[in-house]
Design an enzyme around this catalytic site. Structure first.
Site, PDB file in Angstrom:
ATOM      1  N   GLU A  48       0.853  -1.192   0.000  1.00 26.05           N
ATOM      2  CA  GLU A  48       0.000   0.000   0.000  1.00 26.05           C
ATOM      3  C   GLU A  48       0.889   1.243   0.000  1.00 26.05           C
ATOM      4  O   GLU A  48       1.590   1.520   0.973  1.00 26.05           O
ATOM      5  CB  GLU A  48      -0.905   0.016   1.231  1.00 26.05           C
ATOM      6  CG  GLU A  48      -1.759   1.272   1.361  1.00 26.05           C
ATOM      7  CD  GLU A  48      -2.413   1.397   2.725  1.00 26.05           C
ATOM      8  OE1 GLU A  48      -2.583   2.535   3.201  1.00 26.05           O
ATOM      9  OE2 GLU A  48      -2.744   0.351   3.323  1.00 26.05           O
ATOM     10  N   LYS A 134     -10.610  -1.205   8.237  1.00 30.51           N
ATOM     11  CA  LYS A 134      -9.294  -0.991   8.833  1.00 30.51           C
ATOM     12  C   LYS A 134      -9.460  -0.349  10.207  1.00 30.51           C
ATOM     13  O   LYS A 134      -9.995   0.756  10.312  1.00 30.51           O
ATOM     14  CB  LYS A 134      -8.441  -0.090   7.931  1.00 30.51           C
ATOM     15  CG  LYS A 134      -7.017   0.092   8.431  1.00 30.51           C
ATOM     16  CD  LYS A 134      -6.252   1.086   7.583  1.00 30.51           C
ATOM     17  CE  LYS A 134      -6.582   2.517   7.977  1.00 30.51           C
ATOM     18  NZ  LYS A 134      -5.696   3.498   7.329  1.00 30.51           N
TER      19      LYS A 134
END
Length: 214
Positions: A48, A134
């Site tokens: 990411e 998340k």
């Protein structure tokens, strides 16, 4: 771009099998494709990049063209979401609840991991169609918090982010996290900026080996 965009279900299945995302925050990335290769050599297949890195979409495009499973985090606006997807992002990640980012991702058929913390925010993220939620900052609440969240939300796909390292990552997974985010423990900004790929691979190996049963 050669990056294949998974469906939300495909992303969850893939994360269950390969549960570590390396989150890169660096002032400079000399070669994003080489960075992803170094992480993969150490056992971390997901990368990411983030909008806190200058020219992140350029780095993203290079990694995507090389075929790496790469996404973009710290996505705050619909415009950033579109830029990331146009550059080849396979998934989007937000630090908090961002409905316009979720809507943009859904229109493009791309999975989005929405940031949340409280039970109410987790419910909202699910309502917004998050492929996974998340939880940030994970370390501040600890692995037990993930088990607590599984009470009202059994089976909810949670990703632990913030303060996760080789010493506690296995505990987050054992307490109900689908996956964990590896930050400076694996990709210190200075090491990334220096292009020390051998050190990145060493750190990735140490992190993934710590997840294996003793």
């Amino acid at each position: 771009m050669t990056t294949t965009v998974p469906s939300p279900a495909e992303l969850r299945t893939a994360l269950a099998a390969d549960p570590v995302i390396a989150v890169v925050r660096a002032p400079h990335i000399p070669d994003a494709a080489a960075l992803c290769s170094a992480l993969a050599a150490g056992g971390i297949g997901w990368t990411e990049l983030t909008f806190t890195t200058p020219e992140v979409t350029t780095h993203l495009a290079r990694a995507a063209e090389a075929g790496h499973p790469v996404g973009v985090g710290t996505v705050l606006t619909a415009e950033q979401a579109r830029e990331a997807l146009d550059a080849g992002a396979g998934f989007l990640v937000t630090p908090g609840l961002r409905p316009e980012v979720a809507e943009t991702a859904h229109r493009a058929g791309a999975p989005v991991l929405l940031g949340a913390l409280t039970p109410t925010e987790v419910a909202t993220a699910l309502d917004l169609g998050a492929a996974a939620v998340k939880i940030f900052p994970a370390k501040s609440f600890g692995p037990g918090y993930f088990k607590d969240l599984q009470g009202p939300y059994p089976g909810v796909p949670l990703v632990a982010s913030g303060g996760v390292n080789a010493g506690n990552a296995a505990d987050f997974l054992a307490h109900g996290a689908l996956a964990v985010c590896a930050g400076t423990d694996v990709v210190p900004p200075a090491v990334v900026a220096a292009g020390d790929w051998a050190e990145i691979t060493r750190r990735a190996k140490a992190f993934t080996e710590a997840l294996r049963p003793a």
